[in-house]
Write a protein that holds these residues in place. Structure first.
Motif, PDB file in Angstrom:
ATOM      1  N   VAL A   1      40.260  25.943  33.749  1.00  0.00           N
ATOM      2  CA  VAL A   1      39.759  26.950  34.669  1.00  0.00           C
ATOM      3  C   VAL A   1      38.526  27.622  34.074  1.00  0.00           C
ATOM      4  CG1 VAL A   1      40.294  29.092  35.875  1.00  0.00           C
ATOM      5  CG2 VAL A   1      42.008  27.288  35.730  1.00  0.00           C
ATOM      6  N   GLY A   2      38.538  27.860  32.752  1.00  0.00           N
ATOM      7  CA  GLY A   2      37.388  28.455  32.086  1.00  0.00           C
ATOM      8  C   GLY A   2      36.142  27.626  32.302  1.00  0.00           C
ATOM      9  N   ARG A   3      36.318  26.332  32.322  1.00  0.00           N
ATOM     10  CA  ARG A   3      35.163  25.447  32.452  1.00  0.00           C
ATOM     11  C   ARG A   3      34.745  25.238  33.902  1.00  0.00           C
ATOM     12  NH1 ARG A   3      33.300  21.125  29.069  1.00  0.00           N
ATOM     13  NH2 ARG A   3      31.504  20.238  30.140  1.00  0.00           N
ATOM     14  N   PHE A   4      35.710  25.080  34.802  1.00  0.00           N
ATOM     15  CA  PHE A   4      35.352  24.688  36.174  1.00  0.00           C
ATOM     16  C   PHE A   4      35.673  25.750  37.235  1.00  0.00           C
ATOM     17  CE2 PHE A   4      36.231  20.700  33.829  1.00  0.00           C
ATOM     18  CZ  PHE A   4      34.927  20.220  33.806  1.00  0.00           C
ATOM     19  N   GLY A   5      36.237  26.875  36.808  1.00  0.00           N
ATOM     20  CA  GLY A   5      36.447  28.004  37.706  1.00  0.00           C
ATOM     21  C   GLY A   5      37.246  27.675  38.948  1.00  0.00           C
ATOM     22  N   SER A   6      36.776  28.143  40.095  1.00  0.00           N
ATOM     23  CA  SER A   6      37.580  28.047  41.318  1.00  0.00           C
ATOM     24  C   SER A   6      37.591  26.641  41.911  1.00  0.00           C
ATOM     25  CB  SER A   6      37.044  29.032  42.352  1.00  0.00           C
ATOM     26  OG  SER A   6      35.684  28.735  42.608  1.00  0.00           O
TER      27      SER A   6
ATOM     28  N   ASP B   1      42.162  43.610  45.582  1.00  0.00           N
ATOM     29  CA  ASP B   1      42.235  42.293  46.199  1.00  0.00           C
ATOM     30  C   ASP B   1      43.660  42.057  46.683  1.00  0.00           C
ATOM     31  OD1 ASP B   1      41.439  39.895  47.174  1.00  0.00           O
ATOM     32  OD2 ASP B   1      40.861  39.037  45.247  1.00  0.00           O
ATOM     33  N   VAL B   2      43.820  41.073  47.551  1.00  0.00           N
ATOM     34  CA  VAL B   2      45.148  40.729  48.050  1.00  0.00           C
ATOM     35  C   VAL B   2      45.534  39.368  47.485  1.00  0.00           C
ATOM     36  CG1 VAL B   2      46.529  40.261  50.110  1.00  0.00           C
ATOM     37  CG2 VAL B   2      44.739  42.023  50.172  1.00  0.00           C
ATOM     38  N   GLU B   3      46.751  39.320  46.944  1.00  0.00           N
ATOM     39  CA  GLU B   3      47.212  38.053  46.373  1.00  0.00           C
ATOM     40  C   GLU B   3      48.602  37.726  46.873  1.00  0.00           C
ATOM     41  OE1 GLU B   3      47.141  38.194  42.190  1.00  0.00           O
ATOM     42  OE2 GLU B   3      44.963  38.160  42.090  1.00  0.00           O
ATOM     43  N   SER B   4      48.924  36.454  46.833  1.00  0.00           N
ATOM     44  CA  SER B   4      50.275  36.088  47.235  1.00  0.00           C
ATOM     45  C   SER B   4      51.243  36.500  46.127  1.00  0.00           C
ATOM     46  CB  SER B   4      50.375  34.586  47.474  1.00  0.00           C
ATOM     47  OG  SER B   4      50.317  33.914  46.249  1.00  0.00           O
ATOM     48  N   GLU B   5      52.452  36.805  46.539  1.00  0.00           N
ATOM     49  CA  GLU B   5      53.484  37.247  45.603  1.00  0.00           C
ATOM     50  C   GLU B   5      53.668  36.193  44.505  1.00  0.00           C
ATOM     51  OE1 GLU B   5      56.481  40.135  44.690  1.00  0.00           O
ATOM     52  OE2 GLU B   5      55.377  40.126  46.556  1.00  0.00           O
ATOM     53  N   GLU B   6      53.590  34.929  44.923  1.00  0.00           N
ATOM     54  CA  GLU B   6      53.813  33.840  43.980  1.00  0.00           C
ATOM     55  C   GLU B   6      52.811  33.878  42.831  1.00  0.00           C
ATOM     56  OE1 GLU B   6      55.537  30.415  42.378  1.00  0.00           O
ATOM     57  OE2 GLU B   6      56.233  31.592  44.089  1.00  0.00           O
ATOM     58  N   SER B   7      51.515  33.964  43.170  1.00  0.00           N
ATOM     59  CA  SER B   7      50.533  33.938  42.100  1.00  0.00           C
ATOM     60  C   SER B   7      50.600  35.234  41.299  1.00  0.00           C
ATOM     61  CB  SER B   7      49.134  33.700  42.649  1.00  0.00           C
ATOM     62  OG  SER B   7      48.816  34.692  43.573  1.00  0.00           O
ATOM     63  N   TYR B   8      51.027  36.300  41.971  1.00  0.00           N
ATOM     64  CA  TYR B   8      51.186  37.562  41.277  1.00  0.00           C
ATOM     65  C   TYR B   8      52.294  37.447  40.220  1.00  0.00           C
ATOM     66  CZ  TYR B   8      53.046  42.236  40.546  1.00  0.00           C
ATOM     67  OH  TYR B   8      53.534  43.372  39.985  1.00  0.00           O
ATOM     68  N   ARG B   9      53.322  36.666  40.559  1.00  0.00           N
ATOM     69  CA  ARG B   9      54.461  36.531  39.668  1.00  0.00           C
ATOM     70  C   ARG B   9      54.233  35.545  38.536  1.00  0.00           C
ATOM     71  NH1 ARG B   9      59.184  36.928  43.278  1.00  0.00           N
ATOM     72  NH2 ARG B   9      59.563  39.152  43.457  1.00  0.00           N
TER      73      ARG B   9
ATOM     74  N   VAL C   1      46.349  44.154  44.675  1.00  0.00           N
ATOM     75  CA  VAL C   1      46.241  44.336  43.225  1.00  0.00           C
ATOM     76  C   VAL C   1      44.897  44.955  42.877  1.00  0.00           C
ATOM     77  CG1 VAL C   1      47.762  42.398  42.665  1.00  0.00           C
ATOM     78  CG2 VAL C   1      45.321  42.005  42.890  1.00  0.00           C
ATOM     79  N   LEU C   2      44.877  45.667  41.758  1.00  0.00           N
ATOM     80  CA  LEU C   2      43.659  46.306  41.280  1.00  0.00           C
ATOM     81  C   LEU C   2      42.781  45.264  40.608  1.00  0.00           C
ATOM     82  CD1 LEU C   2      42.267  49.083  40.964  1.00  0.00           C
ATOM     83  CD2 LEU C   2      43.349  49.239  38.715  1.00  0.00           C
ATOM     84  N   LYS C   3      41.538  45.170  41.009  1.00  0.00           N
ATOM     85  CA  LYS C   3      40.636  44.196  40.396  1.00  0.00           C
ATOM     86  C   LYS C   3      39.708  44.861  39.375  1.00  0.00           C
ATOM     87  CE  LYS C   3      40.172  40.287  41.230  1.00  0.00           C
ATOM     88  NZ  LYS C   3      40.916  39.133  40.671  1.00  0.00           N
ATOM     89  N   ALA C   4      39.217  46.050  39.736  1.00  0.00           N
ATOM     90  CA  ALA C   4      38.293  46.750  38.828  1.00  0.00           C
ATOM     91  C   ALA C   4      39.102  47.379  37.694  1.00  0.00           C
ATOM     92  CB  ALA C   4      37.552  47.832  39.595  1.00  0.00           C
TER      93      ALA C   4
ATOM     94  N   PRO D   1      53.104  33.997  35.172  1.00  0.00           N
ATOM     95  CA  PRO D   1      52.946  34.749  33.932  1.00  0.00           C
ATOM     96  C   PRO D   1      51.481  35.054  33.616  1.00  0.00           C
ATOM     97  CG  PRO D   1      53.778  32.521  33.516  1.00  0.00           C
ATOM     98  CD  PRO D   1      53.810  32.732  34.985  1.00  0.00           C
ATOM     99  N   PHE D   2      50.577  34.358  34.233  1.00  0.00           N
ATOM    100  CA  PHE D   2      49.166  34.687  34.029  1.00  0.00           C
ATOM    101  C   PHE D   2      48.453  34.456  35.348  1.00  0.00           C
ATOM    102  CE2 PHE D   2      50.079  30.364  32.679  1.00  0.00           C
ATOM    103  CZ  PHE D   2      49.264  29.629  33.505  1.00  0.00           C
ATOM    104  N   ARG D   3      47.289  35.061  35.484  1.00  0.00           N
ATOM    105  CA  ARG D   3      46.580  34.912  36.744  1.00  0.00           C
ATOM    106  C   ARG D   3      45.327  34.084  36.540  1.00  0.00           C
ATOM    107  NH1 ARG D   3      46.173  40.625  39.525  1.00  0.00           N
ATOM    108  NH2 ARG D   3      44.086  40.217  38.737  1.00  0.00           N
ATOM    109  N   ILE D   4      45.232  33.055  37.367  1.00  0.00           N
ATOM    110  CA  ILE D   4      44.093  32.150  37.287  1.00  0.00           C
ATOM    111  C   ILE D   4      42.785  32.935  37.408  1.00  0.00           C
ATOM    112  CG2 ILE D   4      42.979  30.184  38.442  1.00  0.00           C
ATOM    113  CD1 ILE D   4      45.575  29.269  37.397  1.00  0.00           C
ATOM    114  N   GLU D   5      42.791  33.944  38.308  1.00  0.00           N
ATOM    115  CA  GLU D   5      41.555  34.685  38.596  1.00  0.00           C
ATOM    116  C   GLU D   5      41.051  35.447  37.373  1.00  0.00           C
ATOM    117  OE1 GLU D   5      44.437  35.200  40.279  1.00  0.00           O
ATOM    118  OE2 GLU D   5      44.032  33.815  41.918  1.00  0.00           O
ATOM    119  N   ASP D   6      41.966  35.767  36.454  1.00  0.00           N
ATOM    120  CA  ASP D   6      41.579  36.573  35.299  1.00  0.00           C
ATOM    121  C   ASP D   6      40.959  35.748  34.176  1.00  0.00           C
ATOM    122  OD1 ASP D   6      42.555  38.678  36.610  1.00  0.00           O
ATOM    123  OD2 ASP D   6      44.426  38.829  35.490  1.00  0.00           O
TER     124      ASP D   6
END
Ligand code: ADP
Ligand code: ZN
Ligand code: ZN
Length: 741
Positions: free
Chosen positions: A278-283, A185-193, A121-124, A195-200
Motif C-alpha cells: 500500500v505504501g508503494r501503490f496507494g489506493s 470521513d465515513v468508513e465501513s465498520e469492517e475496515s474500522y475494525r 471517524v476523525l481524519k485530521a 487491526p490497522f487502517r489501509i488509509e493510514d
C-alpha cells in the motif's frame, strides 16, 4: 447432435444449475466452453444471455423439451469467458462437479445484502479539529459544530453513522463538507475494525534496487521481451529482498495499464506486508483476506472489474480476481501448502495461475527461499525460468547455525528441552539486550513413536513413512494399512525411553520462564491468537521490543522481518520429519530454513541453534548449511526412488462415509476397479488404507493411492472411476474427493 450446458447470467451468482440447450448445426464447429450465447428462457421464452459451461453429445432431458440456442457470440473474449474456461480446466484437471468449479472461480453475491454499518471517524489530528470546531461555533454552522464536537468528545474519536444522522441531524451535505475539508470521513465498520487502517499507511518512495535485485529484474524483463513467456521462479535466500523485485515488476505492469494479482499466504498478510504494497501503490491496491464476508469479497471483485483498483493482494482465492487486462500474477512463498485447496476441487494455485496466465497472455512470477520440488524441478527442466538472488540486502551474512544432538544431551544427563548450547546463547543475547525467537516445530505431529535415547522412529516396513499411534497402542501406516503393536522398548537400542513426543508451546514457556526469570516472554500459537487482532498485536509488540523472547509454532517463521532478532532456537527440529507424509523431509527443510532465516536480518549478525534427534538427516544438515541445491538433489533422488511426486504423479482418492462397513466395501471395489485398469494405463494401486485422521464428525475416512507414469493417464483413470462410482449404488452414501499431486 451437440448439447450445451448453459448458465444464465453468471454475475448474479446463480450458479446452482445449468440448462441444457441444443446447438444448431451451423454452430457445431464454432461453439466452445466459455462463450456467450443467447437463449430462450422461461415460460415466455424471453431472450437471455448465458455462458456455455460444457458441451456433450448426450443429454439427460427429453429431446422434445430442449430448446435451441439462438445465437453464439464468438467475438467477445470477455473476462467471464476466460474465467469460465479456467473453471472448466479446474474441473478437468482436479475433478469436481461443474457447480463446484464455478463456485470456486466466481464469488457468489450474497442473496440478502447485509446492511453495512458505517462509522464517522476523525481524519485530521485532534488539534486541527479543535481549531476547526472553534471557527464553526463562531459562525452559523450549528449542525456541523454539534457533529464535530460529539466526535471529538467520544473516547475513540468515532461515531456511529446512523446515530449522527438520526440524533444529531447530520445530513449527507454536512458529512461531505467535513470530508472535503479533511476533518472527518465515513468508513465501513469492517475496515474500522481491522487491526490497522489501509488509509493510514503513508506512501513510500521506491527503494533503489541493489545489484542483485537489478540483475534479477533485467533477467525477467528480457525473458518477457524475447517473447518467451515461461513462468519465472525467483529463488532468493531469506532476506534477499524479493518483495522489492516484485514491486518493480508490478510498476512495469501499471505503467502499461495492466493489472496484477499478488498471492501471499494468509498467515503472512500482516501489517508489515500490507504496508509495503500500500505504501508503494496507494489506493490502487486492494487487500483480500478470509475475514471478509462473501459480500465484501464480491464488492472488491466488482471494483477490480471496473478498473478502480489495479493490484489485488490476497491469499489463494485472490487468483480469481476478474481483472480485464491482467498482466502479471505473483505468488510469494510459492512452496506454502496453503496454496493447495483442501476442498473439492483441490486445485493448486501455482498450476492454476500458470493456466490462467496462458489463457490471458499474462506473466507468472513465483518466489521462495525454499522452492517446492515441483517448481524447482520444472525450472531445472527449463519449463520455468530460474532467477536467483544469492545474497542478502547490503551483503548481510547468513546466520551461523549450530546443530545440537539431543541424544548426546540425554547421555550427559541433560533432560531439559534446552541444550546447553542454546541456553548459553540465550543468556548471552539477553545480556546484550538482543531478541530471541524460539520455534517449536510441531508441524505434521501425528502421534509417531520415537526413542529418546537413539532417535529411532518406528516406520512402516513397506512405505518409508512413520507409523501413527492409535488407540490401544496400535501403530498404523496410512499409506498401505499395515498395522503392528506399539513396542515397549526401542527395537534399535533397547531403551525404554520410547514414546510419542509430547511438548507444547505452553510447556516451553513455563520452562523458559523458570530458566530466565528476568526475561519478558511472548507466546504465539493457536491459543494466544484466537481473538481478532491478537496475532497482529503480538507481532507489533515484539517488533517494538516489548519482549525479549518470542516462543511460537510455525506461525512465527513466516516471512516476518524483526531486525533486532539475533538468535533463533529451534526446538525439536526433526519433529516434522516423522509426519507420515512423503513431503515431510521437504516441509522440514522449508520450516528450518525459514526459521533460521529470521535471524540476523538487521545490522547485527545472527545465529541459530538447531536441536535434533537426527543430526545426520539430510534435511537437517542442508538446512543448517542453508544449502537448497544439496537438499534438492537428495530429496529428488528419494522421490524418484520411491515414485513420489514430482518424480511420478500421484492421485489420492479420499473417501468418507458414516458407515465404516459401506466405506470399506466401496473402497474395496474402487481399488479392484482401478486394479483391473492398472495394466492398460500403467498405474499402481496402493491401499485402501485408513486416513491419518480416520474418523471426523462420525464420518469414517479412507484413501486409495494411485501412482502413474504421467498426469494424463491418471486423469483418464479418474474419469473412468468417476463414471463407475456414479452408476454404482454402493457408493451413494460415500463422499469422494480427488487429489492430484
Ligand atoms: P525476503 O522476502 O527476500 O526475505 P525482504 O523483501 O523482506 O526479503 O527484504 C529483507 C529486508 O531488506 C527488508 O527489511 C527490506 O526492506 C530490505 N531491503 C530489501 N531490498 C532493499 C533495497 N533495495 N533497499 C533498501 N532496503 C531493502
Ligand atoms: Zn533407541
Ligand atoms: Zn505402509
Amino acid at each position: 447432435m451437440i448439447y450445451a450446458d448453459v448458465v444464465i447470467d453468471i454475475t448474479s451468482g446463480e450458479l446452482d444449475r445449468s440448462f441444457s440447450y441444443r446447438v444448431p448445426d451451423e454452430w457445431e464447429d464454432k461453439i466452445g466452453v466459455g462463450m456467450t450465447v443467447t437463449v430462450p428462457f422461461g415460460a415466455g421464452n424471453r431472450q437471455r444471455k448465458g455462458y456455455v459451461t460444457g458441451l456433450s453429445d448426450k443429454t439427460a432431458y427429453e429431446e422434445q423439451r430442449i430448446k435451441s440456442i439462438l445465437s453464439v457470440d464468438t467475438s467477445a473474449e470477455t473476462t467471464e469467458a476466460n474465467l469460465l474456461k479456467l473453471a472448466a480446466w479446474i474441473r478437468e484437471t482436479y475433478g469436481s462437479t461443474v457447480i463446484q468449479s464455478l463456485r470456486t472461480v466466481f464469488p457468489v453475491r450474497e442473496k440478502m445484502k447485509i446492511r453495512e454499518k458505517k462509522r464517522i471517524v476523525l481524519k485530521a489530528d485532534p488539534g486541527t479539529a479543535e481549531l476547526f470546531l472553534e471557527d464553526l461555533e463562531k459562525g452559523r454552522g450549528k449542525a456541523r459544530a454539534r457533529l464535530l464536537r460529539t466526535v471529538l468528545e467520544s473516547e475513540d474519536k468515532t461515531l456511529d453513522c446512523a446515530y449522527a444522522t438520526k440524533e444529531l441531524g447530520a445530513s449527507p451535505a454536512v458529512l461531505r463538507f467535513f470530508k472535503e475539508n479533511g476533518i472527518l470521513d465515513v468508513e465501513s465498520e469492517e475496515s474500522y475494525r481491522m487491526p490497522f487502517r489501509i488509509e493510514d499507511i503513508p506512501r513510500e518512495e521506491p527503494k533503489p534496487l541493489n545489484r542483485g535485485q537489478m540483475a534479477a529484474v533485467s533477467e525477467i524483463r528480457s525473458e518477457w521481451n524475447e517473447g518467451r513467456n515461461r513462468p519465472v521462479l525467483i529463488h532468493g535466500v531469506t532476506g534477499s529482498g524479493k518483495t522489492e523485485v516484485y514491486m518493480t515488476l508490478i510498476q512495469d505492469m501499471l505503467d502499461r495499464g495492466k493489472q496484477v494479482i499478488v498471492l501471499i499466504p494468509e498467515i503472512s498478510l500482516t501489517y508489515q506486508t500490507v504496508r509495503r504494497f500500500v505504501g508503494r501503490f496507494g489506493s490502487k491496491v486492494s487487500i483480500l483476506n478470509s475475514r471478509l464476508s462473501r459480500g465484501e469479497r464480491y464488492d472488491r471483485f466488482v471494483l477490480a472489474k471496473k478498473g478502480e483498483i489495479s493490484v489485488m493482494v490476497g491469499p489463494r482465492s485472490a487468483l480469481f480476481t476478474p481483472f480485464t487486462n491482467l498482466g502479471l500474477i505473483i505468488i510469494d512463498e510459492e512452496h506454502e501448502s496453503a496454496y493447495k485447496s483442501e476442498q473439492t476441487p483441490r486445485y493448486h494455485a501455482r498450476e492454476t495461475a500458470v493456466h490462467r496466465a496462458e489463457l490471458e497472455g499474462a506473466h507468472v512470477v513465483l518466489g521462495s527461499a525454499t522452492p517446492s520440488l515441483e517448481a524447482y524441478s520444472r525450472a531445472a527442466a527449463g519449463e520455468y525460468r530460474l532467477v536467483s538472488l544469492t545474497e542478502r540486502h547490503e551483503g548481510r551474512p547468513m546466520p551461523e547455525v549450530v546443530v545440537t544432538d539431543m541424544r548426546e544431551e540425554l547421555k550427559k544427563g541433560n533432560r531439559s528441552i534446552l541444550s546447553r548450547r542454546l541456553r548459553d546463547e540465550m543468556e548471552d543475547r539477553l545480556q546484550k539486550k538482543e531478541q530471541i525467537m524460539l520455534f517449536l516445530n510441531r508441524r505434521g505431529y501425528a502421534g509417531f513413536v520415537s526413542c529418546r535415547s537413539c532417535g529411532h522412529v518406528i516406520k512402516c516396513p513397506h512405505c518409508d513413512v512413520s507409523l501413527s499411534q492409535h488407540m490401544g497402542g496400535r501403530l498404523v501406516c496410512h499409506y498401505c494399512g499395515y498395522q503392528t503393536q506399539s513396542p515397549k522398548v526401542c527395537p534399535e537400542c533397547g531403551s525404554s525411553y520410547i514414546s510419542g513426543f509430547k511438548a507444547g508451546t505452553q510447556q516451553v514457556e513455563q520452562v523458559i520462564a523458570k530458566c530466565f526469570p528476568q526475561a519478558r516472554i511472548l507466546r504465539m500459537d493457536s491459543d494466544t491468537t484466537r481473538t481478532k487482532g491478537s496475532y497482529e498485536a503480538i507481532l507489533s509488540s515484539f517488533a517494538s521490543h516489548e519482549a525479549d523472547i518470542l516462543i511460537g509454532t510455525q506461525m512465527i517463521v513466516k516471512g516476518h522481518d524483526f531486525p533486532a532478532v539475533t538468535l533463533v532456537g529451534i526446538l525439536a527440529a526433526d519433529l516434522s520429519l516423522n509426519a507420515s507424509d512423503f513431503r515431510s523431509a521437504e516441509r522440514t527443510f522449508q520450516l528450518l530454513t525459514q526459521a533460521v532465516g529470521r535471524a540476523g536480518r538487521g545490522i547485527r549478525t545472527g545465529s541459530a541453534v538447531l536441536q535434533t534427534y537426527s543430526p545426520s538427516h539430510y534435511s537437517i544438515q542442508t538446512a543448517a548449511r542453508q544449502d537448497y541445491e544439496a537438499f534438492y538433489r537428495e530429496e529428488m533422488a528419494y522421490r524418484s526412488l520411491m515414485d513420489y511426486p514430482p518424480a511420478a504423479p500421484l492421485l489420492v482418492v479420499h473417501a468418507s462415509c458414516r458407515s465404516e462397513e459401506k466405506l470399506s466395501q466401496g473402497m474395496y471395489y474402487a481399488a479392484k476397479f482401478c486394479s483391473k485398469l492398472s495394466a492398460a494405463y500403467q498405474i499402481r494401486v496402493i491401499g485402501p488404507a485408513p486416513e491419518q485422521v480416520s474418523k471426523v464428525k462420525d464420518m469414517y475416512r479412507q484413501a486409495l493411492y494411485l501412482k502413474g507414469k504421467d498426469d494424463a493417464s491418471l486423469t483418464i483413470l479418474r474419469k473412468h472411476l468417476e463414471d463407475y462410482i456414479a452408476i454404482n449404488p454402493g457408493f451413494r452414501e460415500i463422499y469422494m474427493q480427488y487429489d492430484h499431486h
